[in-house]
Design a protein around this motif. Sequence first.
Motif, PDB file in Angstrom:
ATOM      1  N   ARG A 243     -13.232 -13.343 -32.435  1.00 32.74           N
ATOM      2  CA  ARG A 243     -12.267 -12.858 -30.848  1.00 32.74           C
ATOM      3  C   ARG A 243     -11.218 -13.901 -30.373  1.00 32.74           C
ATOM      4  N   LEU A 244     -10.112 -13.715 -30.170  1.00 33.56           N
ATOM      5  CA  LEU A 244      -9.567 -15.343 -29.531  1.00 33.56           C
ATOM      6  C   LEU A 244      -7.959 -14.147 -28.631  1.00 33.56           C
ATOM      7  N   THR A 245      -8.170 -15.037 -27.522  1.00 33.27           N
ATOM      8  CA  THR A 245      -7.221 -13.938 -26.611  1.00 33.27           C
ATOM      9  C   THR A 245      -6.272 -14.826 -25.916  1.00 33.27           C
ATOM     10  N   TYR A 246      -4.799 -14.676 -26.386  1.00 35.85           N
ATOM     11  CA  TYR A 246      -3.710 -15.567 -25.632  1.00 35.85           C
ATOM     12  C   TYR A 246      -2.440 -15.021 -24.784  1.00 35.85           C
ATOM     13  N   GLN A 247      -2.030 -15.450 -24.420  1.00 33.90           N
ATOM     14  CA  GLN A 247      -1.078 -14.643 -23.011  1.00 33.90           C
ATOM     15  C   GLN A 247      -0.075 -15.526 -23.289  1.00 33.90           C
ATOM     16  N   THR A 248       1.049 -14.315 -22.618  1.00 32.41           N
ATOM     17  CA  THR A 248       2.346 -15.170 -23.285  1.00 32.41           C
ATOM     18  C   THR A 248       3.120 -14.681 -22.216  1.00 32.41           C
ATOM     19  N   SER A 249       4.584 -14.917 -22.575  1.00 32.39           N
ATOM     20  CA  SER A 249       5.584 -14.869 -22.066  1.00 32.39           C
ATOM     21  C   SER A 249       6.653 -15.682 -22.242  1.00 32.39           C
ATOM     22  N   SER A 250       7.616 -14.467 -22.196  1.00 36.54           N
ATOM     23  CA  SER A 250       9.051 -15.382 -22.862  1.00 36.54           C
ATOM     24  C   SER A 250      10.605 -14.403 -22.517  1.00 36.54           C
ATOM     25  N   ALA A 251      11.274 -14.586 -22.426  1.00 31.83           N
ATOM     26  CA  ALA A 251      12.876 -14.153 -21.662  1.00 31.83           C
ATOM     27  C   ALA A 251      12.785 -13.318 -22.787  1.00 31.83           C
ATOM     28  N   LYS A 252      13.209 -13.154 -23.921  1.00 34.20           N
ATOM     29  CA  LYS A 252      13.619 -12.832 -25.460  1.00 34.20           C
ATOM     30  C   LYS A 252      12.439 -12.705 -26.256  1.00 34.20           C
ATOM     31  N   ASP A 253      12.397 -11.787 -27.408  1.00 31.58           N
ATOM     32  CA  ASP A 253      11.665 -11.754 -28.662  1.00 31.58           C
ATOM     33  C   ASP A 253      11.177 -12.604 -29.860  1.00 31.58           C
ATOM     34  N   GLY A 254      10.228 -12.750 -29.811  1.00 37.85           N
ATOM     35  CA  GLY A 254      10.288 -14.734 -30.516  1.00 37.85           C
ATOM     36  C   GLY A 254       9.416 -14.285 -31.123  1.00 37.85           C
ATOM     37  N   VAL A 255       9.485 -15.150 -32.381  1.00 30.41           N
ATOM     38  CA  VAL A 255       8.503 -15.464 -33.525  1.00 30.41           C
ATOM     39  C   VAL A 255       7.345 -16.528 -32.974  1.00 30.41           C
ATOM     40  N   ALA A 280       2.211 -17.354 -42.215  1.00 36.15           N
ATOM     41  CA  ALA A 280       2.802 -18.680 -41.588  1.00 36.15           C
ATOM     42  C   ALA A 280       2.487 -19.650 -42.413  1.00 36.15           C
ATOM     43  N   ASP A 281       3.541 -21.073 -43.370  1.00 35.02           N
ATOM     44  CA  ASP A 281       2.705 -22.840 -43.394  1.00 35.02           C
ATOM     45  C   ASP A 281       1.676 -22.769 -44.095  1.00 35.02           C
ATOM     46  N   TYR A 282       1.598 -21.555 -45.276  1.00 36.47           N
ATOM     47  CA  TYR A 282       1.091 -21.884 -46.532  1.00 36.47           C
ATOM     48  C   TYR A 282      -0.104 -21.013 -45.791  1.00 36.47           C
ATOM     49  N   ILE A 283      -1.142 -21.450 -44.636  1.00 35.72           N
ATOM     50  CA  ILE A 283      -2.088 -20.953 -44.357  1.00 35.72           C
ATOM     51  C   ILE A 283      -2.301 -20.486 -42.361  1.00 35.72           C
ATOM     52  N   LEU A 284      -1.872 -20.363 -41.636  1.00 35.36           N
ATOM     53  CA  LEU A 284      -1.662 -19.973 -40.747  1.00 35.36           C
ATOM     54  C   LEU A 284      -0.909 -18.770 -39.748  1.00 35.36           C
ATOM     55  N   ARG A 285      -1.371 -18.503 -38.535  1.00 34.35           N
ATOM     56  CA  ARG A 285      -1.168 -16.993 -38.521  1.00 34.35           C
ATOM     57  C   ARG A 285       0.594 -16.493 -38.455  1.00 34.35           C
ATOM     58  N   VAL A 286       1.392 -15.995 -37.865  1.00 31.44           N
ATOM     59  CA  VAL A 286       2.424 -15.683 -37.778  1.00 31.44           C
ATOM     60  C   VAL A 286       3.045 -14.396 -37.101  1.00 31.44           C
ATOM     61  N   MET A 287       3.103 -13.842 -35.718  1.00 29.97           N
ATOM     62  CA  MET A 287       3.561 -12.737 -34.760  1.00 29.97           C
ATOM     63  C   MET A 287       4.802 -12.694 -34.529  1.00 29.97           C
ATOM     64  N   ASN A 288       5.598 -12.050 -35.083  1.00 28.80           N
ATOM     65  CA  ASN A 288       6.431 -11.037 -33.583  1.00 28.80           C
ATOM     66  C   ASN A 288       6.246 -11.134 -32.220  1.00 28.80           C
ATOM     67  N   VAL A 289       6.651 -11.353 -31.402  1.00 31.66           N
ATOM     68  CA  VAL A 289       6.385 -11.082 -30.177  1.00 31.66           C
ATOM     69  C   VAL A 289       6.882 -10.939 -29.671  1.00 31.66           C
ATOM     70  N   PRO A 290       7.138  -9.554 -28.846  1.00 33.68           N
ATOM     71  CA  PRO A 290       8.209  -8.945 -27.377  1.00 33.68           C
ATOM     72  C   PRO A 290       8.362  -9.770 -27.081  1.00 33.68           C
ATOM     73  N   ALA A 291       9.319  -9.761 -25.843  1.00 36.32           N
ATOM     74  CA  ALA A 291      10.021 -10.528 -23.961  1.00 36.32           C
ATOM     75  C   ALA A 291       9.013  -9.587 -23.305  1.00 36.32           C
ATOM     76  N   GLY A 292       8.758 -10.830 -21.866  1.00 33.98           N
ATOM     77  CA  GLY A 292       8.001 -10.288 -21.114  1.00 33.98           C
ATOM     78  C   GLY A 292       7.311 -11.171 -21.104  1.00 33.98           C
ATOM     79  N   GLU A 293       6.051 -10.781 -20.198  1.00 38.59           N
ATOM     80  CA  GLU A 293       4.590 -10.747 -20.526  1.00 38.59           C
ATOM     81  C   GLU A 293       3.747 -10.218 -21.105  1.00 38.59           C
ATOM     82  N   HIS A 294       2.480 -10.226 -21.721  1.00 43.08           N
ATOM     83  CA  HIS A 294       2.266 -10.296 -22.899  1.00 43.08           C
ATOM     84  C   HIS A 294       0.831 -10.178 -23.174  1.00 43.08           C
TER      85      HIS A 294
END
Length: 339
Positions: A243-255, A280-294
């Motif tokens: 189980r992993l938890t991340y905090q994100t903050s960005s002005a626009k939608d991002g990857v 992504a990159d053959y072995i890693l994870r990637v997600m579409n992250v909406p703008a704002g704090e999440h």
Amino acid sequence: WRSFFIIVAGCFLLFLYQQKKLKATLTLAGIALLCLVDMWTVNKRYLNDGQFVPKSKQAEAFVKTQADEIILRDTALDYRVLNFVGFPGNTFNENNTAYWHKSVGGYHAAKLRRYQEMIDRHIIPEMQATYQEVAAAGGEMDSVDASKFRVLNMLNTKYFIFPAGQQGEPVPVENPYVYGNAWFVNNVRYVNDANEEISALNDVLPTETAVVDAKFKEQLKGAIEGYKDSLSVIRLTAYEPNRLTYQTSSAKDGVAVFSEIYYPGWQATIDGEPADIARADYILRVMNVPAGEHTIEMWFDPQSIRVTESIAYAALALLLIGVMVLVWMERRKMVKRQQ
């Protein structure tokens, strides 16, 4: 054959009971014994006598070096260590490093096929280049060309352990170029198959471009451009192996790319709402992250485990019902005899 024999034996015991040639208590004892034999033989494959050793003896098998002591002072939630001692043969076959750290070399000689392919195509060549670069720079990482080990950086390899120095101890070297636990990218490059995906890593900078198989395009909502600037932030706030938890903050939608191995069975939410994880990159994870704090959460919960647990609980329930029926029938017979 063992399972077949146990099933036949169990049926034979029930037949004897049905024919009134075996008492209920002996029938139950026989079934319990058969279950014990079945579970014992299976469990011994995974928990054998060699694993039950004194704690002191177990610790002797994993020697903590001075390099390990130094690295363990780093209290960051998650990073990886790459051991060059005995390279190339020993790096991916020993498990001493994995006992003390999260190791790029893994904890077992057998690897996921996709990860083994990454080792062969990129990690080993980068290790050779890194060793030469660091040796030529005399251990001064400021003078090292970080483009020579981009895949190691995207694997969050924060520390290298090099062979013994003058004091005879392995030497830990911190990698200042490591990309960290996760990062936003500016671009997404879609490729047609696995061969193109692993080859593309030869000429991309993973912090700028995520290489994604076209079959994951829907999970990323067709994004071909990411978004990142100096104010975009994504950081790991809680870590457990499942189980992993991340905090994100960005002005626009991002990857965002996560330095964690992609594997079916991992699920994710963004602020509690289900979200797709792509590769992504053959072995890693990637997600579409909406703008704002999440808040992004990932956890491992494969369907196969839930199905297995359901079958086990159903079998246990049937066994208990069978026992209760046998006990009820036996008591009913005793009451009739008394009457």
